[in-house]
Design a protein around this motif. Structure first.
Motif, PDB file in Angstrom:
ATOM      1  N   ALA A  26       0.827  -1.215   0.000  1.00  0.00           N
ATOM      2  CA  ALA A  26       0.000   0.000   0.000  1.00  0.00           C
ATOM      3  C   ALA A  26       0.858   1.259   0.000  1.00  0.00           C
ATOM      4  CB  ALA A  26      -0.940  -0.009   1.204  1.00  0.00           C
ATOM      5  N   LEU A  27       1.993   1.219   0.656  1.00  0.00           N
ATOM      6  CA  LEU A  27       2.874   2.388   0.727  1.00  0.00           C
ATOM      7  C   LEU A  27       3.682   2.608  -0.546  1.00  0.00           C
ATOM      8  CD1 LEU A  27       4.290   2.076   4.353  1.00  0.00           C
ATOM      9  CD2 LEU A  27       2.761   3.849   3.483  1.00  0.00           C
ATOM     10  N   ALA A  28       3.696   1.636  -1.441  1.00  0.00           N
ATOM     11  CA  ALA A  28       4.595   1.679  -2.595  1.00  0.00           C
ATOM     12  C   ALA A  28       4.146   2.600  -3.725  1.00  0.00           C
ATOM     13  CB  ALA A  28       4.811   0.264  -3.138  1.00  0.00           C
ATOM     14  N   GLY A  29       2.941   3.132  -3.696  1.00  0.00           N
ATOM     15  CA  GLY A  29       2.470   3.931  -4.819  1.00  0.00           C
ATOM     16  C   GLY A  29       2.564   5.427  -4.574  1.00  0.00           C
ATOM     17  N   PRO A  30       2.970   6.208  -5.582  1.00  0.00           N
ATOM     18  CA  PRO A  30       3.097   7.660  -5.408  1.00  0.00           C
ATOM     19  C   PRO A  30       1.765   8.353  -5.119  1.00  0.00           C
ATOM     20  CG  PRO A  30       3.611   7.021  -7.673  1.00  0.00           C
ATOM     21  CD  PRO A  30       3.424   5.761  -6.900  1.00  0.00           C
ATOM     22  N   LEU A  31       0.662   7.870  -5.703  1.00  0.00           N
ATOM     23  CA  LEU A  31      -0.638   8.494  -5.442  1.00  0.00           C
ATOM     24  C   LEU A  31      -1.054   8.242  -3.994  1.00  0.00           C
ATOM     25  CD1 LEU A  31      -3.050  10.101  -6.357  1.00  0.00           C
ATOM     26  CD2 LEU A  31      -4.077   7.996  -7.220  1.00  0.00           C
ATOM     27  N   ARG A  32      -0.835   7.036  -3.505  1.00  0.00           N
ATOM     28  CA  ARG A  32      -1.175   6.737  -2.110  1.00  0.00           C
ATOM     29  C   ARG A  32      -0.279   7.533  -1.165  1.00  0.00           C
ATOM     30  NH1 ARG A  32      -2.538   1.483  -4.437  1.00  0.00           N
ATOM     31  NH2 ARG A  32      -0.436   0.674  -4.110  1.00  0.00           N
ATOM     32  N   ASP A  33       0.983   7.724  -1.538  1.00  0.00           N
ATOM     33  CA  ASP A  33       1.876   8.555  -0.740  1.00  0.00           C
ATOM     34  C   ASP A  33       1.354   9.986  -0.665  1.00  0.00           C
ATOM     35  OD1 ASP A  33       4.356   8.942   0.735  1.00  0.00           O
ATOM     36  OD2 ASP A  33       4.992  10.134  -0.997  1.00  0.00           O
ATOM     37  N   ALA A  34       0.863  10.513  -1.787  1.00  0.00           N
ATOM     38  CA  ALA A  34       0.314  11.872  -1.806  1.00  0.00           C
ATOM     39  C   ALA A  34      -0.942  11.966  -0.937  1.00  0.00           C
ATOM     40  CB  ALA A  34      -0.007  12.284  -3.246  1.00  0.00           C
ATOM     41  N   ILE A  35      -1.781  10.941  -0.960  1.00  0.00           N
ATOM     42  CA  ILE A  35      -2.972  10.916  -0.107  1.00  0.00           C
ATOM     43  C   ILE A  35      -2.561  10.972   1.362  1.00  0.00           C
ATOM     44  CG2 ILE A  35      -4.888   9.445   0.690  1.00  0.00           C
ATOM     45  CD1 ILE A  35      -5.091   8.468  -2.276  1.00  0.00           C
ATOM     46  N   LEU A  36      -1.594  10.148   1.727  1.00  0.00           N
ATOM     47  CA  LEU A  36      -1.124  10.125   3.115  1.00  0.00           C
ATOM     48  C   LEU A  36      -0.545  11.478   3.520  1.00  0.00           C
ATOM     49  CD1 LEU A  36       0.507   6.587   3.148  1.00  0.00           C
ATOM     50  CD2 LEU A  36      -1.487   7.310   4.492  1.00  0.00           C
ATOM     51  N   GLU A  37       0.184  12.123   2.628  1.00  0.00           N
ATOM     52  CA  GLU A  37       0.756  13.437   2.933  1.00  0.00           C
ATOM     53  C   GLU A  37      -0.340  14.479   3.145  1.00  0.00           C
ATOM     54  OE1 GLU A  37       3.894  14.880   3.400  1.00  0.00           O
ATOM     55  OE2 GLU A  37       4.437  12.795   3.703  1.00  0.00           O
ATOM     56  N   LEU A  38      -1.354  14.481   2.280  1.00  0.00           N
ATOM     57  CA  LEU A  38      -2.447  15.449   2.417  1.00  0.00           C
ATOM     58  C   LEU A  38      -3.166  15.280   3.755  1.00  0.00           C
ATOM     59  CD1 LEU A  38      -3.934  15.413  -1.190  1.00  0.00           C
ATOM     60  CD2 LEU A  38      -2.762  17.321  -0.069  1.00  0.00           C
ATOM     61  N   LEU A  39      -3.286  14.038   4.197  1.00  0.00           N
ATOM     62  CA  LEU A  39      -4.021  13.782   5.433  1.00  0.00           C
ATOM     63  C   LEU A  39      -3.216  14.106   6.683  1.00  0.00           C
ATOM     64  CD1 LEU A  39      -5.960  10.586   4.355  1.00  0.00           C
ATOM     65  CD2 LEU A  39      -6.807  12.932   4.554  1.00  0.00           C
ATOM     66  N   GLU A  41      -2.391  17.122   7.081  1.00  0.00           N
ATOM     67  CA  GLU A  41      -2.920  18.464   7.322  1.00  0.00           C
ATOM     68  C   GLU A  41      -4.249  18.406   8.057  1.00  0.00           C
ATOM     69  OE1 GLU A  41      -4.111  22.436   4.792  1.00  0.00           O
ATOM     70  OE2 GLU A  41      -2.774  20.954   3.924  1.00  0.00           O
ATOM     71  N   ARG A  42      -5.162  17.575   7.548  1.00  0.00           N
ATOM     72  CA  ARG A  42      -6.482  17.426   8.184  1.00  0.00           C
ATOM     73  C   ARG A  42      -7.178  16.218   7.582  1.00  0.00           C
ATOM     74  NH1 ARG A  42     -10.723  18.788   4.912  1.00  0.00           N
ATOM     75  NH2 ARG A  42     -10.300  20.147   3.143  1.00  0.00           N
ATOM     76  N   ALA A  43      -8.230  15.767   8.240  1.00  0.00           N
ATOM     77  CA  ALA A  43      -9.050  14.694   7.688  1.00  0.00           C
ATOM     78  C   ALA A  43      -9.750  15.211   6.435  1.00  0.00           C
ATOM     79  CB  ALA A  43     -10.077  14.232   8.718  1.00  0.00           C
ATOM     80  N   ALA A  44     -10.009  14.312   5.487  1.00  0.00           N
ATOM     81  CA  ALA A  44     -10.625  14.738   4.232  1.00  0.00           C
ATOM     82  C   ALA A  44     -11.492  13.622   3.669  1.00  0.00           C
ATOM     83  CB  ALA A  44      -9.552  15.127   3.215  1.00  0.00           C
ATOM     84  N   THR A  45     -12.443  14.022   2.844  1.00  0.00           N
ATOM     85  CA  THR A  45     -13.288  13.062   2.142  1.00  0.00           C
ATOM     86  C   THR A  45     -12.600  12.646   0.855  1.00  0.00           C
ATOM     87  OG1 THR A  45     -14.442  14.757   0.870  1.00  0.00           O
ATOM     88  CG2 THR A  45     -15.363  14.199   3.051  1.00  0.00           C
ATOM     89  N   VAL A  46     -13.118  11.597   0.240  1.00  0.00           N
ATOM     90  CA  VAL A  46     -12.584  11.168  -1.054  1.00  0.00           C
ATOM     91  C   VAL A  46     -12.740  12.290  -2.075  1.00  0.00           C
ATOM     92  CG1 VAL A  46     -12.964   9.575  -2.985  1.00  0.00           C
ATOM     93  CG2 VAL A  46     -12.881   8.700  -0.639  1.00  0.00           C
ATOM     94  N   SER A  47     -13.857  13.001  -2.045  1.00  0.00           N
ATOM     95  CA  SER A  47     -14.075  14.109  -2.992  1.00  0.00           C
ATOM     96  C   SER A  47     -13.037  15.207  -2.812  1.00  0.00           C
ATOM     97  CB  SER A  47     -15.479  14.697  -2.812  1.00  0.00           C
ATOM     98  OG  SER A  47     -16.448  13.744  -3.134  1.00  0.00           O
ATOM     99  N   GLU A  48     -12.720  15.551  -1.559  1.00  0.00           N
ATOM    100  CA  GLU A  48     -11.719  16.584  -1.300  1.00  0.00           C
ATOM    101  C   GLU A  48     -10.336  16.130  -1.764  1.00  0.00           C
ATOM    102  OE1 GLU A  48     -13.356  18.951   2.617  1.00  0.00           O
ATOM    103  OE2 GLU A  48     -12.524  16.932   2.911  1.00  0.00           O
ATOM    104  N   LEU A  49     -10.005  14.868  -1.493  1.00  0.00           N
ATOM    105  CA  LEU A  49      -8.711  14.342  -1.926  1.00  0.00           C
ATOM    106  C   LEU A  49      -8.612  14.339  -3.452  1.00  0.00           C
ATOM    107  CD1 LEU A  49      -8.419  11.398   0.608  1.00  0.00           C
ATOM    108  CD2 LEU A  49      -6.956  13.438   0.544  1.00  0.00           C
ATOM    109  N   ALA A  50      -9.689  13.912  -4.121  1.00  0.00           N
ATOM    110  CA  ALA A  50      -9.691  13.873  -5.585  1.00  0.00           C
ATOM    111  C   ALA A  50      -9.485  15.270  -6.166  1.00  0.00           C
ATOM    112  CB  ALA A  50     -10.994  13.252  -6.088  1.00  0.00           C
ATOM    113  N   ALA A  51     -10.152  16.274  -5.577  1.00  0.00           N
ATOM    114  CA  ALA A  51     -10.002  17.654  -6.060  1.00  0.00           C
ATOM    115  C   ALA A  51      -8.571  18.147  -5.854  1.00  0.00           C
ATOM    116  CB  ALA A  51     -11.000  18.562  -5.347  1.00  0.00           C
ATOM    117  N   ALA A  52      -7.990  17.852  -4.686  1.00  0.00           N
ATOM    118  CA  ALA A  52      -6.618  18.308  -4.403  1.00  0.00           C
ATOM    119  C   ALA A  52      -5.604  17.645  -5.317  1.00  0.00           C
ATOM    120  CB  ALA A  52      -6.272  18.019  -2.943  1.00  0.00           C
ATOM    121  N   LEU A  53      -5.846  16.380  -5.659  1.00  0.00           N
ATOM    122  CA  LEU A  53      -4.889  15.622  -6.472  1.00  0.00           C
ATOM    123  C   LEU A  53      -5.146  15.745  -7.970  1.00  0.00           C
ATOM    124  CD1 LEU A  53      -4.866  12.456  -4.204  1.00  0.00           C
ATOM    125  CD2 LEU A  53      -2.951  14.032  -4.545  1.00  0.00           C
ATOM    126  N   GLY A  54      -6.289  16.315  -8.338  1.00  0.00           N
ATOM    127  CA  GLY A  54      -6.626  16.427  -9.754  1.00  0.00           C
ATOM    128  C   GLY A  54      -6.842  15.064 -10.408  1.00  0.00           C
TER     129      GLY A  54
END
Length: 196
Positions: A26-39, A41-54
């Protein structure tokens, strides 16, 4: 300890050792790493994460699910929106501690990412633009002292992750501690005895 205990806005452990194969994958992917980094800052919904990551919401939802299954993310709160519970996700720890994990033959590269290699790649544009601040120091010290120093670096990294948000630029912070074959001077006593 952190200067701002409100970041992130949910409870989580300081450090968790990651050892299960599913967690390592699970830790091996760059997108999952970006999700973990964003979180961080604060808890977020899937919609918020999708918007932040484009990225498409379905793609982000899949990766969030992988992280939840690996016990790296959890639902930290829900909010009722038009008869549907909206889930807010958060990390299970500020730091996931992983050693180099790879095949036992010793020749193959580790399965886990080298954070310093990632930082080197990310920092290349800043280096070209003369906007990179970095430093490397080499010191011959006992392993115990190196581990004590690394604990202080982790505290600093936690403080950095909790700085108040603002501005228009995301700044990366990288740190590493590793044994090298870098040359060192002999002990001062040994050098003095050699000149008698």
């Amino acid at each position: 300890m952190s200067n701002n205990p409100r970041l992130p806005d949910y409870d989580l452990a300081d450090v968790t050792d990651v050892t299960a194969p599913a967690q390592l994958r699970a830790l091996a992917g760059p997108l999952r790493d970006a999700i973990l980094e964003l979180l961080l800052e604060r808890a977020a919904t899937v919609s918020e994460l999708a918007a932040a990551l484009g990225r498409p919401k379905s793609t982000v939802a899949h990766h969030v699910s992988v992280l939840v299954d690996a016990q790296l993310l959890k639902v930290v709160r829900t909010r009722r929106v038009r008869a549907i519970d909206e889930r807010y996700y958060g990390r299970t720890a500020r730091i996931f501690r992983v050693g180099a994990v790879g095949p036992t033959d010793g020749d193959a590269a580790p399965y886990c990412n080298n954070d310093l290699a990632t930082a080197a790649s990310e920092s290349a544009p800043a280096h070209r633009a003369d906007q990179l601040s970095s430093i490397v120091r080499h010191v011959r010290i006992p392993r115990e002292r190196a581990l004590e120093f690394w604990a202080r670096v982790l505290e600093l990294a936690n403080d950095y992750a909790q700085l108040p948000r603002g501005g228009d630029v995301v700044y990366g912070f990288a740190a590493g501690l590793y044994p090298t074959d870098y040359p060192a001077l002999p002990e001062a006593e040994s050098a003095a005895k050699g000149t008698d």
